[in-house]
Write a protein that holds these residues in place. Sequence first.
Motif, PDB file in Angstrom:
ATOM      1  N   ARG A 399      -3.590  -6.192 -12.666  1.00  0.00           N
ATOM      2  CA  ARG A 399      -2.951  -6.855 -13.808  1.00  0.00           C
ATOM      3  C   ARG A 399      -1.441  -6.602 -13.779  1.00  0.00           C
ATOM      4  NH1 ARG A 399      -5.329  -6.428 -19.866  1.00  0.00           N
ATOM      5  NH2 ARG A 399      -6.814  -7.852 -18.882  1.00  0.00           N
ATOM      6  N   ALA A 400      -1.048  -5.372 -13.420  1.00  0.00           N
ATOM      7  CA  ALA A 400       0.377  -5.047 -13.338  1.00  0.00           C
ATOM      8  C   ALA A 400       1.083  -5.910 -12.289  1.00  0.00           C
ATOM      9  CB  ALA A 400       0.546  -3.562 -13.006  1.00  0.00           C
ATOM     10  N   LYS A 401       0.410  -6.180 -11.177  1.00  0.00           N
ATOM     11  CA  LYS A 401       0.985  -7.046 -10.151  1.00  0.00           C
ATOM     12  C   LYS A 401       1.173  -8.463 -10.677  1.00  0.00           C
ATOM     13  CE  LYS A 401      -1.046  -4.404  -6.323  1.00  0.00           C
ATOM     14  NZ  LYS A 401      -2.063  -4.393  -5.240  1.00  0.00           N
ATOM     15  N   MET A 402       0.239  -8.914 -11.515  1.00  0.00           N
ATOM     16  CA  MET A 402       0.370 -10.248 -12.103  1.00  0.00           C
ATOM     17  C   MET A 402       1.597 -10.328 -13.010  1.00  0.00           C
ATOM     18  SD  MET A 402      -3.621 -11.046 -13.064  1.00  0.00           S
ATOM     19  CE  MET A 402      -3.166 -12.502 -14.006  1.00  0.00           C
ATOM     20  N   PHE A 403       1.968  -9.187 -13.627  1.00  0.00           N
ATOM     21  CA  PHE A 403       3.161  -9.140 -14.480  1.00  0.00           C
ATOM     22  C   PHE A 403       4.429  -8.890 -13.665  1.00  0.00           C
ATOM     23  CE2 PHE A 403       0.138  -7.606 -17.969  1.00  0.00           C
ATOM     24  CZ  PHE A 403       0.085  -8.855 -18.565  1.00  0.00           C
ATOM     25  N   ASN A 404       4.282  -8.840 -12.331  1.00  0.00           N
ATOM     26  CA  ASN A 404       5.413  -8.626 -11.426  1.00  0.00           C
ATOM     27  C   ASN A 404       6.127  -7.295 -11.670  1.00  0.00           C
ATOM     28  OD1 ASN A 404       5.181 -11.146 -10.019  1.00  0.00           O
ATOM     29  ND2 ASN A 404       6.065 -12.157 -11.821  1.00  0.00           N
ATOM     30  N   LEU A 405       5.366  -6.269 -12.018  1.00  0.00           N
ATOM     31  CA  LEU A 405       5.944  -4.942 -12.196  1.00  0.00           C
ATOM     32  C   LEU A 405       6.234  -4.324 -10.828  1.00  0.00           C
ATOM     33  CD1 LEU A 405       3.712  -3.453 -15.059  1.00  0.00           C
ATOM     34  CD2 LEU A 405       5.830  -4.780 -15.241  1.00  0.00           C
ATOM     35  N   ASN A 406       7.235  -3.467 -10.806  1.00  0.00           N
ATOM     36  CA  ASN A 406       7.590  -2.786  -9.555  1.00  0.00           C
ATOM     37  C   ASN A 406       6.725  -1.557  -9.311  1.00  0.00           C
ATOM     38  OD1 ASN A 406       9.644  -4.630  -9.091  1.00  0.00           O
ATOM     39  ND2 ASN A 406      11.177  -3.398 -10.174  1.00  0.00           N
ATOM     40  N   SER A 407       6.364  -0.866 -10.406  1.00  0.00           N
ATOM     41  CA  SER A 407       5.585   0.356 -10.269  1.00  0.00           C
ATOM     42  C   SER A 407       4.802   0.620 -11.554  1.00  0.00           C
ATOM     43  CB  SER A 407       6.493   1.553  -9.967  1.00  0.00           C
ATOM     44  OG  SER A 407       7.317   1.843 -11.083  1.00  0.00           O
ATOM     45  N   VAL A 408       3.834   1.513 -11.433  1.00  0.00           N
ATOM     46  CA  VAL A 408       3.034   1.944 -12.581  1.00  0.00           C
ATOM     47  C   VAL A 408       2.975   3.464 -12.553  1.00  0.00           C
ATOM     48  CG1 VAL A 408       0.715   1.989 -13.601  1.00  0.00           C
ATOM     49  CG2 VAL A 408       1.649  -0.155 -12.705  1.00  0.00           C
ATOM     50  N   PHE A 409       3.151   4.092 -13.713  1.00  0.00           N
ATOM     51  CA  PHE A 409       3.060   5.546 -13.785  1.00  0.00           C
ATOM     52  C   PHE A 409       1.940   5.958 -14.734  1.00  0.00           C
ATOM     53  CE2 PHE A 409       6.001   4.420 -17.209  1.00  0.00           C
ATOM     54  CZ  PHE A 409       5.570   5.205 -18.268  1.00  0.00           C
ATOM     55  N   ILE A 410       1.542   7.183 -14.579  1.00  0.00           N
ATOM     56  CA  ILE A 410       0.590   7.789 -15.514  1.00  0.00           C
ATOM     57  C   ILE A 410       1.128   9.166 -15.877  1.00  0.00           C
ATOM     58  CG2 ILE A 410      -1.402   6.555 -14.583  1.00  0.00           C
ATOM     59  CD1 ILE A 410      -1.239  10.254 -14.012  1.00  0.00           C
ATOM     60  N   MET A 411       0.691   9.664 -17.026  1.00  0.00           N
ATOM     61  CA  MET A 411       1.077  11.006 -17.454  1.00  0.00           C
ATOM     62  C   MET A 411      -0.204  11.774 -17.775  1.00  0.00           C
ATOM     63  SD  MET A 411       4.413  10.193 -19.802  1.00  0.00           S
ATOM     64  CE  MET A 411       4.950  11.889 -19.734  1.00  0.00           C
ATOM     65  N   THR A 412      -0.303  12.970 -17.190  1.00  0.00           N
ATOM     66  CA  THR A 412      -1.542  13.723 -17.360  1.00  0.00           C
ATOM     67  C   THR A 412      -1.264  15.217 -17.295  1.00  0.00           C
ATOM     68  OG1 THR A 412      -3.779  14.067 -16.496  1.00  0.00           O
ATOM     69  CG2 THR A 412      -2.051  13.633 -14.889  1.00  0.00           C
ATOM     70  N   THR A 413      -2.129  15.968 -17.929  1.00  0.00           N
ATOM     71  CA  THR A 413      -2.041  17.435 -17.855  1.00  0.00           C
ATOM     72  C   THR A 413      -3.132  18.022 -16.961  1.00  0.00           C
ATOM     73  OG1 THR A 413      -3.424  17.661 -19.835  1.00  0.00           O
ATOM     74  CG2 THR A 413      -1.023  17.624 -20.153  1.00  0.00           C
ATOM     75  N   GLN A 414      -4.220  17.272 -16.749  1.00  0.00           N
ATOM     76  CA  GLN A 414      -5.364  17.853 -16.043  1.00  0.00           C
ATOM     77  C   GLN A 414      -5.939  16.986 -14.932  1.00  0.00           C
ATOM     78  OE1 GLN A 414      -8.345  19.536 -18.747  1.00  0.00           O
ATOM     79  NE2 GLN A 414      -6.807  19.549 -20.401  1.00  0.00           N
ATOM     80  N   ALA A 415      -5.553  15.717 -14.856  1.00  0.00           N
ATOM     81  CA  ALA A 415      -6.204  14.809 -13.900  1.00  0.00           C
ATOM     82  C   ALA A 415      -5.307  14.410 -12.739  1.00  0.00           C
ATOM     83  CB  ALA A 415      -6.691  13.553 -14.633  1.00  0.00           C
ATOM     84  N   GLY A 416      -4.295  15.239 -12.441  1.00  0.00           N
ATOM     85  CA  GLY A 416      -3.363  14.888 -11.376  1.00  0.00           C
ATOM     86  C   GLY A 416      -4.025  14.709 -10.024  1.00  0.00           C
ATOM     87  N   ASP A 417      -4.947  15.610  -9.665  1.00  0.00           N
ATOM     88  CA  ASP A 417      -5.621  15.507  -8.368  1.00  0.00           C
ATOM     89  C   ASP A 417      -6.380  14.197  -8.241  1.00  0.00           C
ATOM     90  OD1 ASP A 417      -4.668  17.940  -7.544  1.00  0.00           O
ATOM     91  OD2 ASP A 417      -6.461  19.059  -8.136  1.00  0.00           O
ATOM     92  N   TRP A 418      -7.028  13.790  -9.328  1.00  0.00           N
ATOM     93  CA  TRP A 418      -7.814  12.553  -9.297  1.00  0.00           C
ATOM     94  C   TRP A 418      -6.899  11.354  -9.068  1.00  0.00           C
ATOM     95  CZ3 TRP A 418      -8.268   8.018 -12.212  1.00  0.00           C
ATOM     96  CH2 TRP A 418      -9.409   7.254 -11.946  1.00  0.00           C
TER      97      TRP A 418
END
Length: 453
Positions: A399-418
């Motif tokens: 969906r982000a590609k359809m919006f022509n975004l350059n990148s997507v980020f996430i913020m997490t305290t415990q799921a970084g490895d995943w």
Amino acid sequence: MQNQVVFSKAESVRDVLRYLKRFKNASIVIYIDDRIINSSLFTSHIRDISMIHEAGLKVIIVPGARTRIDEVLIQAGISWKIIDGCRITKEEAMPLIKMAAFDSCNQIMTSLAGEKKTAVIGNWVRARSRGVLDGVDFATSGEIEKIQIESIQKIMENGFIPIFPCIGWSTAGKPYNISSVSLASYVAQQIKADKLLFLVPDAKISCNQFNVPSCIGFSEEGKVPALSIEEAKLFVKSNLAESLAYDNQMLEEEKKARILDLVKVGINACSNGVSRIHILDSYLDGTIPCEIFSDFGSGTMIYESNYGGIRNMATDDIPAIMNLIRPFVEEGILLPRTEQNLAANYGDYVVYELDGGIRACAALHLYDKVQGEIAAVAVEPAYSHIGVGIKLVKYLLDRAKMFNLNSVFIMTTQAGDWFESIGFVPDKIDSLPQERLAKWTSSRNSKVYRIQL
């Protein structure tokens, strides 16, 4: 902790009530392998079948008779051979085959009577001889031409349970031996059954026994709970090639071959009007009600559509999503969200729905028209090992590609490895858009991971 236990129990009860409503008056065809009849769990399975019938589901039973037929033919000194799944023997064997087939039916009918259920054994199948194929005379082996659908439906409407022996009759009244598995599939297709169940000893589909392609989800224990038709075809193809490597393990290979045959029958039935096919291990007590009244049950389901999928969130989903994310908020994995917040941003959210139940959610928030944030990723623990979370994230990345975004980020305290395992890489806090950076706190100290599109 006690609240969580009560919540889990309540969710299980809600699932049962939801399925009771969904499958009220549904038609279910159950194939019962005759090896089950003499097992210690036979009475328990019959009791479960009686209970689902009592709950308002319309039940048809097709018993297998292979083991019983083997016994009577051996006692009579009559030989046979199996070609293309069909028993080939002399005409003199047919009275004994009929007797064995009806014996299996009678044992099931008697057990149902013990549960105060009335069953009817009938000659509703018209068949014809398979004749001679590729030089092989199939003799007493027959093929199904039609079944008496109106008679069967009338029997079910009157509250009775039809039982089909594996015998069909020609227009002249000549009997033929037919495959019980094929008969169960044919009956289910003709009545457009909601479910076709195969209750078979040791019918497990897991990573321990089969080659499961990486695109197919499985539980923490390695069990494959569900296959779409496309996945089932891929599964069969992968294991047909795999089976060639085990010539020295004939018994194990025969068992695997039988299960693969059931998967192939299931694919055909599902492609021809049967909503869902379930392959169940008869060694599991309670496998039938667990399979019918829960999302992933105890066996493996083959389905075509309308089972599980990703869709946009609707405002009606808000109570279910609040229930879903509550445990993650309490554990500090997710930030708290209010119903008002969800309502104001519902267009950002997608959910993963299984048979009317919301089992996972996630959101894509847009910033500066060039980057987005995937947030509120929550998957019920019971479904976390079948790839639902990955499906949601990949869906939102598309969906982000359809919006022509350059990148997507996430913020997490415990799921970084995943997140790193699916392609995200660590990034700096100051890479965040100002609007999102203003919400970051050192007390929570969330880490940033980003993926370039």
